[in-house]
Scaffold this motif. Sequence first.
Motif, PDB file in Angstrom:
ATOM      1  N   PHE A   1       0.810  -1.218   0.000  1.00  0.00           N
ATOM      2  CA  PHE A   1       0.000   0.000   0.000  1.00  0.00           C
ATOM      3  C   PHE A   1       0.847   1.274   0.000  1.00  0.00           C
ATOM      4  CE2 PHE A   1      -2.588  -3.303   2.021  1.00  0.00           C
ATOM      5  CZ  PHE A   1      -3.742  -3.222   1.240  1.00  0.00           C
ATOM      6  N   SER A   2       2.162   1.120  -0.198  1.00  0.00           N
ATOM      7  CA  SER A   2       3.046   2.279  -0.182  1.00  0.00           C
ATOM      8  C   SER A   2       3.011   3.006  -1.524  1.00  0.00           C
ATOM      9  CB  SER A   2       4.487   1.851   0.133  1.00  0.00           C
ATOM     10  OG  SER A   2       5.018   1.090  -0.934  1.00  0.00           O
ATOM     11  N   ASN A   3       3.662   4.177  -1.561  1.00  0.00           N
ATOM     12  CA  ASN A   3       3.697   4.979  -2.791  1.00  0.00           C
ATOM     13  C   ASN A   3       5.015   4.787  -3.532  1.00  0.00           C
ATOM     14  OD1 ASN A   3       5.220   6.201  -0.804  1.00  0.00           O
ATOM     15  ND2 ASN A   3       4.687   8.290  -1.382  1.00  0.00           N
ATOM     16  N   ASP A   4       5.427   3.520  -3.666  1.00  0.00           N
ATOM     17  CA  ASP A   4       6.633   3.207  -4.426  1.00  0.00           C
ATOM     18  C   ASP A   4       6.460   3.681  -5.869  1.00  0.00           C
ATOM     19  OD1 ASP A   4       8.995   2.101  -5.382  1.00  0.00           O
ATOM     20  OD2 ASP A   4       8.138   0.104  -5.610  1.00  0.00           O
ATOM     21  N   LEU A   5       7.474   4.337  -6.419  1.00  0.00           N
ATOM     22  CA  LEU A   5       7.385   4.960  -7.736  1.00  0.00           C
ATOM     23  C   LEU A   5       6.993   3.965  -8.825  1.00  0.00           C
ATOM     24  CD1 LEU A   5       7.781   7.304  -9.713  1.00  0.00           C
ATOM     25  CD2 LEU A   5      10.220   6.725  -9.781  1.00  0.00           C
ATOM     26  N   TYR A   6       7.718   2.849  -8.940  1.00  0.00           N
ATOM     27  CA  TYR A   6       7.481   1.890 -10.014  1.00  0.00           C
ATOM     28  C   TYR A   6       6.505   0.776  -9.628  1.00  0.00           C
ATOM     29  CZ  TYR A   6      11.520   4.094 -12.208  1.00  0.00           C
ATOM     30  OH  TYR A   6      12.381   4.992 -12.752  1.00  0.00           O
ATOM     31  N   SER A   7       6.245   0.634  -8.325  1.00  0.00           N
ATOM     32  CA  SER A   7       5.339  -0.412  -7.827  1.00  0.00           C
ATOM     33  C   SER A   7       5.755  -1.793  -8.312  1.00  0.00           C
ATOM     34  CB  SER A   7       3.892  -0.112  -8.268  1.00  0.00           C
ATOM     35  OG  SER A   7       3.455   1.115  -7.748  1.00  0.00           O
ATOM     36  N   LEU A   8       7.065  -2.077  -8.266  1.00  0.00           N
ATOM     37  CA  LEU A   8       7.576  -3.371  -8.711  1.00  0.00           C
ATOM     38  C   LEU A   8       7.869  -4.303  -7.542  1.00  0.00           C
ATOM     39  CD1 LEU A   8      10.034  -2.391 -11.593  1.00  0.00           C
ATOM     40  CD2 LEU A   8       7.800  -3.470 -11.789  1.00  0.00           C
ATOM     41  N   ALA A   9       8.622  -3.824  -6.560  1.00  0.00           N
ATOM     42  CA  ALA A   9       9.080  -4.696  -5.476  1.00  0.00           C
ATOM     43  C   ALA A   9       7.928  -5.267  -4.664  1.00  0.00           C
ATOM     44  CB  ALA A   9      10.030  -3.924  -4.556  1.00  0.00           C
ATOM     45  N   PHE A  10       6.846  -4.495  -4.491  1.00  0.00           N
ATOM     46  CA  PHE A  10       5.754  -4.920  -3.621  1.00  0.00           C
ATOM     47  C   PHE A  10       4.466  -5.232  -4.384  1.00  0.00           C
ATOM     48  CE2 PHE A  10       8.343  -1.800  -1.161  1.00  0.00           C
ATOM     49  CZ  PHE A  10       8.905  -2.699  -0.269  1.00  0.00           C
ATOM     50  N   GLN A  11       4.554  -5.392  -5.709  1.00  0.00           N
ATOM     51  CA  GLN A  11       3.334  -5.523  -6.495  1.00  0.00           C
ATOM     52  C   GLN A  11       2.561  -6.809  -6.201  1.00  0.00           C
ATOM     53  OE1 GLN A  11       3.947  -6.061 -10.737  1.00  0.00           O
ATOM     54  NE2 GLN A  11       6.066  -6.709 -10.417  1.00  0.00           N
ATOM     55  N   PHE A  12       3.242  -7.868  -5.765  1.00  0.00           N
ATOM     56  CA  PHE A  12       2.559  -9.127  -5.451  1.00  0.00           C
ATOM     57  C   PHE A  12       2.487  -9.381  -3.947  1.00  0.00           C
ATOM     58  CE2 PHE A  12       5.029  -9.760  -9.434  1.00  0.00           C
ATOM     59  CZ  PHE A  12       3.964  -9.815 -10.317  1.00  0.00           C
ATOM     60  N   ASP A  13       2.879  -8.392  -3.156  1.00  0.00           N
ATOM     61  CA  ASP A  13       3.155  -8.667  -1.748  1.00  0.00           C
ATOM     62  C   ASP A  13       1.950  -8.612  -0.827  1.00  0.00           C
ATOM     63  OD1 ASP A  13       5.701  -9.183  -2.395  1.00  0.00           O
ATOM     64  OD2 ASP A  13       6.613  -7.524  -1.315  1.00  0.00           O
ATOM     65  N   LEU A  14       0.772  -8.343  -1.345  1.00  0.00           N
ATOM     66  CA  LEU A  14      -0.417  -8.454  -0.497  1.00  0.00           C
ATOM     67  C   LEU A  14      -0.637  -9.913  -0.123  1.00  0.00           C
ATOM     68  CD1 LEU A  14      -2.863  -7.181   0.858  1.00  0.00           C
ATOM     69  CD2 LEU A  14      -4.119  -7.475  -1.287  1.00  0.00           C
ATOM     70  N   SER A  15      -0.664 -10.790  -1.146  1.00  0.00           N
ATOM     71  CA  SER A  15      -0.875 -12.218  -0.899  1.00  0.00           C
ATOM     72  C   SER A  15       0.354 -12.867  -0.272  1.00  0.00           C
ATOM     73  CB  SER A  15      -1.224 -12.937  -2.209  1.00  0.00           C
ATOM     74  OG  SER A  15      -0.233 -12.709  -3.186  1.00  0.00           O
ATOM     75  N   VAL A  16       1.558 -12.492  -0.756  1.00  0.00           N
ATOM     76  CA  VAL A  16       2.788 -13.060  -0.206  1.00  0.00           C
ATOM     77  C   VAL A  16       2.961 -12.653   1.250  1.00  0.00           C
ATOM     78  CG1 VAL A  16       5.299 -13.091  -0.379  1.00  0.00           C
ATOM     79  CG2 VAL A  16       3.922 -13.173  -2.444  1.00  0.00           C
ATOM     80  N   GLY A  17       2.631 -11.409   1.565  1.00  0.00           N
ATOM     81  CA  GLY A  17       2.748 -10.934   2.940  1.00  0.00           C
ATOM     82  C   GLY A  17       1.838 -11.698   3.883  1.00  0.00           C
ATOM     83  N   ILE A  18       0.597 -11.917   3.452  1.00  0.00           N
ATOM     84  CA  ILE A  18      -0.353 -12.675   4.286  1.00  0.00           C
ATOM     85  C   ILE A  18       0.139 -14.104   4.467  1.00  0.00           C
ATOM     86  CG2 ILE A  18      -2.694 -13.606   4.373  1.00  0.00           C
ATOM     87  CD1 ILE A  18      -3.614 -11.069   2.897  1.00  0.00           C
ATOM     88  N   MET A  19       0.633 -14.711   3.389  1.00  0.00           N
ATOM     89  CA  MET A  19       1.141 -16.078   3.475  1.00  0.00           C
ATOM     90  C   MET A  19       2.326 -16.166   4.422  1.00  0.00           C
ATOM     91  SD  MET A  19       2.676 -18.626   0.546  1.00  0.00           S
ATOM     92  CE  MET A  19       4.324 -17.954   0.699  1.00  0.00           C
ATOM     93  N   ALA A  20       3.234 -15.188   4.355  1.00  0.00           N
ATOM     94  CA  ALA A  20       4.414 -15.185   5.224  1.00  0.00           C
ATOM     95  C   ALA A  20       4.014 -15.067   6.693  1.00  0.00           C
ATOM     96  CB  ALA A  20       5.342 -14.037   4.838  1.00  0.00           C
ATOM     97  N   ILE A  21       2.997 -14.262   6.976  1.00  0.00           N
ATOM     98  CA  ILE A  21       2.519 -14.112   8.356  1.00  0.00           C
ATOM     99  C   ILE A  21       1.916 -15.418   8.861  1.00  0.00           C
ATOM    100  CG2 ILE A  21       0.827 -12.941   9.821  1.00  0.00           C
ATOM    101  CD1 ILE A  21       1.196 -10.468   8.005  1.00  0.00           C
ATOM    102  N   VAL A  22       1.104 -16.063   8.018  1.00  0.00           N
ATOM    103  CA  VAL A  22       0.474 -17.334   8.400  1.00  0.00           C
ATOM    104  C   VAL A  22       1.529 -18.415   8.638  1.00  0.00           C
ATOM    105  CG1 VAL A  22      -1.024 -19.202   7.614  1.00  0.00           C
ATOM    106  CG2 VAL A  22      -1.691 -16.827   7.232  1.00  0.00           C
ATOM    107  N   VAL A  23       2.502 -18.516   7.718  1.00  0.00           N
ATOM    108  CA  VAL A  23       3.577 -19.506   7.863  1.00  0.00           C
ATOM    109  C   VAL A  23       4.393 -19.223   9.126  1.00  0.00           C
ATOM    110  CG1 VAL A  23       5.756 -20.324   6.877  1.00  0.00           C
ATOM    111  CG2 VAL A  23       3.758 -20.042   5.416  1.00  0.00           C
ATOM    112  N   GLY A  24       4.700 -17.959   9.364  1.00  0.00           N
ATOM    113  CA  GLY A  24       5.466 -17.592  10.562  1.00  0.00           C
ATOM    114  C   GLY A  24       4.745 -17.961  11.836  1.00  0.00           C
ATOM    115  N   CYS A  25       3.441 -17.707  11.876  1.00  0.00           N
ATOM    116  CA  CYS A  25       2.650 -18.056  13.067  1.00  0.00           C
ATOM    117  C   CYS A  25       2.625 -19.571  13.276  1.00  0.00           C
ATOM    118  CB  CYS A  25       1.227 -17.529  12.922  1.00  0.00           C
ATOM    119  SG  CYS A  25       1.086 -15.730  13.021  1.00  0.00           S
ATOM    120  N   ALA A  26       2.512 -20.334  12.185  1.00  0.00           N
ATOM    121  CA  ALA A  26       2.507 -21.803  12.282  1.00  0.00           C
ATOM    122  C   ALA A  26       3.846 -22.324  12.775  1.00  0.00           C
ATOM    123  CB  ALA A  26       2.172 -22.411  10.921  1.00  0.00           C
TER     124      ALA A  26
END
Length: 198
Positions: free
Chosen positions: A56-81
């Motif tokens: 949700f940041s204002n990254d200029l090119y929106s490349l590094a975080f473009q898929f990170d909504l789903s990846v971020g949620i998955m990483a949190i779930v895996v970390g909690c497990a």
Amino acid sequence: MKHIKQIKTAFAAASAAFIVIGLCLLIWPGISAAAICTVVGIISIACGLIRFIGYFSNDLYSLAFQFDLSVGIMAIVVGCALIAHPSYVLISLPVVIGIFCLMDSILRLQTAIDAKHFGMKKWWVIMMLSVGGTVLGALLLFQPFEGGQALMRLMGVALIFDGVENLMTDLYTVKVPRHACADANVIEAECTVFDDNW
């Protein structure tokens, strides 16, 4: 500007942490797997939160975080497990890390292709790292090596690749504005100079 700079720094720190864990597994493959679960779980949660916010940041090119909504949620779930049920996860830890690295690397492959379309000179660095990460993730899924120490070292190499891959993505694609200047001749307009030294 300050917001994206903080995310860029935090993302680099999380990537560096994965590199350190990978080096530990590579050098000391006999390290406690339960301890690895806890440490990797904590860093996964932190990394997931950073990626979620980065989306949700204002990254200029929106490349590094473009898929990170789903990846971020998955990483949190895996970390909690990993933290909540280490004994259950220990058996499938190589598979869990393999899936995570494989998915992350495939998405970074798309990032590299998009970076090339943007005309970024170092897109091939991300491309090469993502290909290597994809191979290592697949190896963890199929586990062609016998012996616990060999598998731990393979996990270490995979985490190192994933960390370096994300570190380079953070370095080359997340652009932070250096300063903004108001244009006196244009109402409510501003011009921005971007840090582009690559």
